[in-house]
Design a protein around this motif. Structure first.
Motif, PDB file in Angstrom:
ATOM      1  N   VAL A  28     103.950 -27.621  18.018  1.00  0.00           N
ATOM      2  CA  VAL A  28     102.880 -27.058  17.186  1.00  0.00           C
ATOM      3  C   VAL A  28     102.525 -25.615  17.551  1.00  0.00           C
ATOM      4  O   VAL A  28     101.554 -25.061  17.033  1.00  0.00           O
ATOM      5  N   HIS A  29     103.300 -24.973  18.428  1.00  0.00           N
ATOM      6  CA  HIS A  29     102.986 -23.614  18.846  1.00  0.00           C
ATOM      7  C   HIS A  29     104.190 -22.687  18.690  1.00  0.00           C
ATOM      8  O   HIS A  29     105.320 -23.066  19.005  1.00  0.00           O
ATOM      9  N   ILE A  30     103.904 -21.455  18.240  1.00  0.00           N
ATOM     10  CA  ILE A  30     104.911 -20.426  18.033  1.00  0.00           C
ATOM     11  C   ILE A  30     104.511 -19.182  18.810  1.00  0.00           C
ATOM     12  O   ILE A  30     103.334 -18.780  18.804  1.00  0.00           O
ATOM     13  N   LEU A  31     105.489 -18.544  19.461  1.00  0.00           N
ATOM     14  CA  LEU A  31     105.267 -17.289  20.176  1.00  0.00           C
ATOM     15  C   LEU A  31     105.682 -16.134  19.269  1.00  0.00           C
ATOM     16  O   LEU A  31     106.767 -16.152  18.688  1.00  0.00           O
ATOM     17  N   SER A  32     104.821 -15.106  19.155  1.00  0.00           N
ATOM     18  CA  SER A  32     105.152 -13.960  18.321  1.00  0.00           C
ATOM     19  C   SER A  32     104.411 -12.740  18.852  1.00  0.00           C
ATOM     20  O   SER A  32     103.890 -12.742  19.966  1.00  0.00           O
ATOM     21  N   ALA A  33     104.380 -11.676  18.037  1.00  0.00           N
ATOM     22  CA  ALA A  33     103.690 -10.441  18.415  1.00  0.00           C
ATOM     23  C   ALA A  33     102.300 -10.395  17.793  1.00  0.00           C
ATOM     24  O   ALA A  33     102.100 -10.797  16.643  1.00  0.00           O
ATOM     25  N   ALA A  34     101.330  -9.867  18.538  1.00  0.00           N
ATOM     26  CA  ALA A  34      99.968  -9.757  18.031  1.00  0.00           C
ATOM     27  C   ALA A  34      99.899  -8.817  16.834  1.00  0.00           C
ATOM     28  O   ALA A  34      99.072  -9.007  15.931  1.00  0.00           O
ATOM     29  N   ARG A  35     100.748  -7.803  16.776  1.00  0.00           N
ATOM     30  CA  ARG A  35     100.723  -6.839  15.673  1.00  0.00           C
ATOM     31  C   ARG A  35     100.990  -7.505  14.327  1.00  0.00           C
ATOM     32  O   ARG A  35     100.658  -6.965  13.287  1.00  0.00           O
ATOM     33  N   CYS A  36     101.604  -8.687  14.360  1.00  0.00           N
ATOM     34  CA  CYS A  36     101.899  -9.408  13.124  1.00  0.00           C
ATOM     35  C   CYS A  36     100.657 -10.015  12.494  1.00  0.00           C
ATOM     36  O   CYS A  36     100.715 -10.502  11.358  1.00  0.00           O
ATOM     37  N   PHE A  37      99.531 -10.002  13.216  1.00  0.00           N
ATOM     38  CA  PHE A  37      98.338 -10.717  12.755  1.00  0.00           C
ATOM     39  C   PHE A  37      97.081  -9.856  12.848  1.00  0.00           C
ATOM     40  O   PHE A  37      95.985 -10.369  13.060  1.00  0.00           O
ATOM     41  N   VAL A  38      97.221  -8.563  12.676  1.00  0.00           N
ATOM     42  CA  VAL A  38      96.091  -7.648  12.776  1.00  0.00           C
ATOM     43  C   VAL A  38      95.315  -7.625  11.462  1.00  0.00           C
ATOM     44  O   VAL A  38      95.895  -7.600  10.376  1.00  0.00           O
ATOM     45  N   GLY A  39      93.982  -7.613  11.552  1.00  0.00           N
ATOM     46  CA  GLY A  39      93.144  -7.475  10.374  1.00  0.00           C
ATOM     47  C   GLY A  39      93.381  -8.578   9.361  1.00  0.00           C
ATOM     48  O   GLY A  39      93.409  -9.761   9.705  1.00  0.00           O
ATOM     49  N   PRO A  40      93.598  -8.216   8.079  1.00  0.00           N
ATOM     50  CA  PRO A  40      93.821  -9.231   7.049  1.00  0.00           C
ATOM     51  C   PRO A  40      95.086 -10.037   7.267  1.00  0.00           C
ATOM     52  O   PRO A  40      95.227 -11.135   6.729  1.00  0.00           O
ATOM     53  N   LEU A  41      95.994  -9.515   8.083  1.00  0.00           N
ATOM     54  CA  LEU A  41      97.219 -10.257   8.391  1.00  0.00           C
ATOM     55  C   LEU A  41      96.922 -11.474   9.264  1.00  0.00           C
ATOM     56  O   LEU A  41      97.772 -12.342   9.419  1.00  0.00           O
ATOM     57  N   GLY A  42      95.736 -11.507   9.851  1.00  0.00           N
ATOM     58  CA  GLY A  42      95.367 -12.607  10.724  1.00  0.00           C
ATOM     59  C   GLY A  42      94.743 -13.788  10.005  1.00  0.00           C
ATOM     60  O   GLY A  42      94.315 -14.747  10.664  1.00  0.00           O
ATOM     61  N   ASN A  43      94.690 -13.753   8.696  1.00  0.00           N
ATOM     62  CA  ASN A  43      94.145 -14.876   7.930  1.00  0.00           C
ATOM     63  C   ASN A  43      95.196 -15.985   7.863  1.00  0.00           C
ATOM     64  O   ASN A  43      96.225 -15.819   7.203  1.00  0.00           O
ATOM     65  N   PRO A  44      94.974 -17.121   8.519  1.00  0.00           N
ATOM     66  CA  PRO A  44      95.991 -18.184   8.534  1.00  0.00           C
ATOM     67  C   PRO A  44      96.381 -18.667   7.146  1.00  0.00           C
ATOM     68  O   PRO A  44      97.500 -19.128   6.935  1.00  0.00           O
ATOM     69  N   ARG A  45      95.462 -18.546   6.181  1.00  0.00           N
ATOM     70  CA  ARG A  45      95.761 -19.039   4.836  1.00  0.00           C
ATOM     71  C   ARG A  45      96.818 -18.197   4.130  1.00  0.00           C
ATOM     72  O   ARG A  45      97.456 -18.670   3.181  1.00  0.00           O
ATOM     73  N   SER A  46      96.994 -16.952   4.576  1.00  0.00           N
ATOM     74  CA  SER A  46      97.983 -16.083   3.947  1.00  0.00           C
ATOM     75  C   SER A  46      99.273 -15.977   4.752  1.00  0.00           C
ATOM     76  O   SER A  46     100.130 -15.157   4.460  1.00  0.00           O
ATOM     77  N   ARG A  47      99.397 -16.805   5.763  1.00  0.00           N
ATOM     78  CA  ARG A  47     100.588 -16.788   6.612  1.00  0.00           C
ATOM     79  C   ARG A  47     101.156 -18.204   6.705  1.00  0.00           C
ATOM     80  O   ARG A  47     100.428 -19.190   6.624  1.00  0.00           O
ATOM     81  N   ARG A  48     102.449 -18.296   6.889  1.00  0.00           N
ATOM     82  CA  ARG A  48     103.086 -19.581   7.109  1.00  0.00           C
ATOM     83  C   ARG A  48     104.371 -19.378   7.887  1.00  0.00           C
ATOM     84  O   ARG A  48     104.846 -18.240   8.049  1.00  0.00           O
TER      85      ARG A  48
END
Length: 256
Positions: free
Chosen positions: A57-77
């Motif tokens: 249930v966990h994924i490792l990635s870069a924080a820059r991928c989720f800055v500001g509006p990019l951090g809304n889980p509903r818009s990411r999958r």
């Protein structure tokens, strides 16, 4: 703290095209811990970053991928188990995103994040856990490493590249040489720190596309780096990744 405008330019710069080295086609069975991180734009979804499977249930990635509006889980999958960008595999929605608290203190320092999925992955030949390096392991220069993903560092064109997973072989570069390569070539106020790993193709670097961010750098099939930034214009600039061993204990604490 970097401004929102500057950060937006950094985040989306990877969509520009550049000439660089083509990688070697690969299959997800060869790199089953790789996943695509997608962004939603209305009814459309497209790959924006890359991640590595930590647990079911966990994924490792870069924080820059989720800055500001990019951090809304509903818009990411997350798309797991797919060799081709945006096709096949299985889709998993995101429950939460935890970026390292030091991210943006030096613009790119601490560029690492742990994503929690809303449902569990099913492990098999195309979806497996990644092995990550132990805490405080030092990554020396001239170490042969492998980049894997769907972005510019592994393919022939940053935007119009083939959709197939590719890999490319590279070598780590000393922080001193890395800093020299960036000196005078980068418009943002930042510095290469001991929390980063630089790599390239001696004596050249690697071009960078936004689809690369969050992708792994492997040494002997162990994830030692998480791709952070580079240049999409100048292939003499090294690719810079977050040194995972500077944050391993933190990563493990989040992935529980």
């Amino acid at each position: 703290m970097v401004s929102a405008v500057t950060l937006a330019l950094v985040l989306f710069a990877g969509f520009c095209t550049a000439e660089h080295y083509a990688g070697t086609p690969a299959t997800i069975e060869q790199y089953p811990s790789l996943v695509q991180i997608e962004m939603g734009a209305g009814p459309l979804w497209f790959q924006y970053c890359v991640g590595s499977v930590l647990t079911n249930v966990h994924i490792l990635s870069a924080a820059r991928c989720f800055v500001g509006p990019l951090g809304n889980p509903r818009s990411r999958r997350v798309r797991a188990g797919a060799t081709f960008r945006g096709r096949d595999g299985a889709i998993f929605r995101i429950q939460s995103i935890t970026s390292h608290p030091s991210f943006l203190t030096n613009i790119f320092d601490g560029d690492i994040a742990v994503v929690r999925l809303s449902s569990a992955l099913t492990f098999g030949s195309t979806i497996q856990q990644a092995s990550i390096v132990a805490q405080d392991v030092i990554i020396p220069a001239n170490l042969p490493v492998v980049h894997a993903g769907w972005g510019a560092t592994a393919q022939n064109d940053a935007l119009w590249a083939d959709r197939e997973l590719h890999t490319i072989n590279a070598f780590t570069i000393t922080p001193e040489v890395c800093s020299e390569r960036f000196d005078g070539s980068w418009i943002l106020p930042f510095r290469i720190t001991t929390n980063m790993i630089c790599s390239g193709l001696a004596p050249e670097g690697l071009t960078f596309g936004v689809r690369d961010a969050g992708g792994p750098i492997y040494y002997d099939d162990i994830v030692v780096g998480v791709i952070s930034f580079g240049s999409h214009f100048n292939k003499s600039i090294p690719l810079v990744a977050t040194r995972v061993s500077a944050y391993t204990d933190w990563v493990v604490a989040q992935a529980v």
